[in-house]
Design an enzyme around this catalytic site. Structure first.
Site, PDB file in Angstrom:
ATOM      1  N   SER A  32       0.799  -1.230   0.000  1.00 51.06           N
ATOM      2  CA  SER A  32       0.000   0.000   0.000  1.00 51.06           C
ATOM      3  C   SER A  32       0.832   1.281   0.000  1.00 51.06           C
ATOM      4  O   SER A  32       0.268   2.380  -0.042  1.00 51.06           O
ATOM      5  CB  SER A  32      -0.953   0.004   1.197  1.00 51.06           C
ATOM      6  OG  SER A  32      -2.015  -0.904   0.988  1.00 51.06           O
ATOM      7  N   LYS A  70       1.809   5.872   6.490  1.00 50.75           N
ATOM      8  CA  LYS A  70       1.122   4.820   5.748  1.00 50.75           C
ATOM      9  C   LYS A  70       1.631   3.443   6.144  1.00 50.75           C
ATOM     10  O   LYS A  70       2.815   3.251   6.390  1.00 50.75           O
ATOM     11  CB  LYS A  70       1.343   5.014   4.241  1.00 50.75           C
ATOM     12  CG  LYS A  70       0.427   4.179   3.378  1.00 50.75           C
ATOM     13  CD  LYS A  70      -0.981   4.718   3.384  1.00 50.75           C
ATOM     14  CE  LYS A  70      -1.988   3.745   2.810  1.00 50.75           C
ATOM     15  NZ  LYS A  70      -2.269   2.593   3.705  1.00 50.75           N
ATOM     16  N   SER A  77      -6.987   2.726   3.746  1.00 47.44           N
ATOM     17  CA  SER A  77      -6.221   2.048   2.693  1.00 47.44           C
ATOM     18  C   SER A  77      -7.113   1.366   1.661  1.00 47.44           C
ATOM     19  O   SER A  77      -6.832   0.253   1.221  1.00 47.44           O
ATOM     20  CB  SER A  77      -5.265   1.020   3.324  1.00 47.44           C
ATOM     21  OG  SER A  77      -4.138   0.806   2.518  1.00 47.44           O
ATOM     22  N   LYS A 120       0.028   3.801  -2.585  1.00 47.48           N
ATOM     23  CA  LYS A 120      -1.036   4.784  -2.385  1.00 47.48           C
ATOM     24  C   LYS A 120      -0.492   6.174  -2.073  1.00 47.48           C
ATOM     25  O   LYS A 120      -1.204   7.170  -2.256  1.00 47.48           O
ATOM     26  CB  LYS A 120      -1.977   4.316  -1.270  1.00 47.48           C
ATOM     27  CG  LYS A 120      -2.728   3.025  -1.595  1.00 47.48           C
ATOM     28  CD  LYS A 120      -3.674   2.638  -0.461  1.00 47.48           C
ATOM     29  CE  LYS A 120      -4.531   1.435  -0.839  1.00 47.48           C
ATOM     30  NZ  LYS A 120      -3.879   0.164  -0.594  1.00 47.48           N
TER      31      LYS A 120
END
Length: 236
Positions: free
Chosen positions: A20, A182, A80, A23
């Protein structure tokens, strides 16, 4: 953060799946679009079947309905949402593949040569990789250019479609000053975490990739942050 120095690095250029962490680039392009005025937070984003059916972590958008862009950004940063990433990519670029081309173009602009993105959410796919070194620099540029995003990444929970989900970065809830950034996890690469904190006017970024558990990634990130704040000072 103030001096762009790497204080400690171990296997920082080893290639690994971004999970992720991809992202961060997706949100970076969204912030670019907001800055240029090509999109606004009040835009209503249509949800395609492709976006709705995206696997993995989700914010639970519904096919055929529209979602306010501001909510999509929260769905990506806080919970997420892979589905939100595809919806955003399609809205900004028409097709997910075109958006991914923009992600990689941005990498070249930032001189991050050890990263290739193949999708906007980070689900495993052949040929997609990054390094902890590149991700640290990506996070640095993202925060430096758009410091307001820390308010987004530090939201403790997000409710959409009557479903409440908590921020996957559990360091946010510990009230120790961490305000981003994150998490990531795929079975083939392990548990990732970008953690950033500001103390006494100094900001540090710690990146941990490939940990065996979410507890390990949090403990290692905290050790890195504490080491950095304890062992270094800013010389005027």
């Amino acid at each position: 953060f103030n001096t762009e120095q790497f204080l400690l690095e171990q296997n920082g250029r080893e290639k690994i799946e971004p999970a992720s962490f991809a992202k961060i680039m997706t949100l970076y392009l969204a912030e670019d679009g907001l800055k240029k005025g090509v999109i606004t937070l009040d835009d209503q984003v249509p949800v395609s079947k492709k976006a709705w059916s995206t696997e993995g972590s989700r914010m639970f958008i519904e096919v055929g309905k529209e979602v306010r862009l501001a909510d999509l950004l929260k769905g990506i940063a806080v919970v997420s949402g892979n589905d939100a990433c595809v919806a955003l990519a399609e809205f900004m670029a028409g097709k997910e593949e075109v958006f991914v081309d923009e992600m990689n173009r941005k990498l070249r602009q930032l001189n991050l040569s050890d990263t290739v993105f193949k999708n906007p959410h980070g689900l495993p796919v052949e040929g997609q990789y990054t390094t902890a070194h590149d991700i640290t620099l990506l996070a640095y540029h993202y925060i430096k250019e758009y410091p307001q995003v820390l308010g987004l990444h530090s939201i403790p929970e997000f409710t959409y479609n009557n479903i409440t989900q908590f921020n996957r970065n559990r360091l946010i809830k510990m009230d120790i000053g961490v305000d981003g950034l994150k998490t990531g996890h795929v079975e083939s690469a392990g548990y990732h975490l970008i953690a950033t904190e500001k103390r006494d006017g100094r900001r540090l970024i710690a990146v941990v990739m490939g940990a065996d558990s979410w507890e390990d990634r949090e403990n290692e990130a905290l050790r890195l942050l504490n080491f950095g704040f304890r062992s270094f000072v800013i010389k005027e």
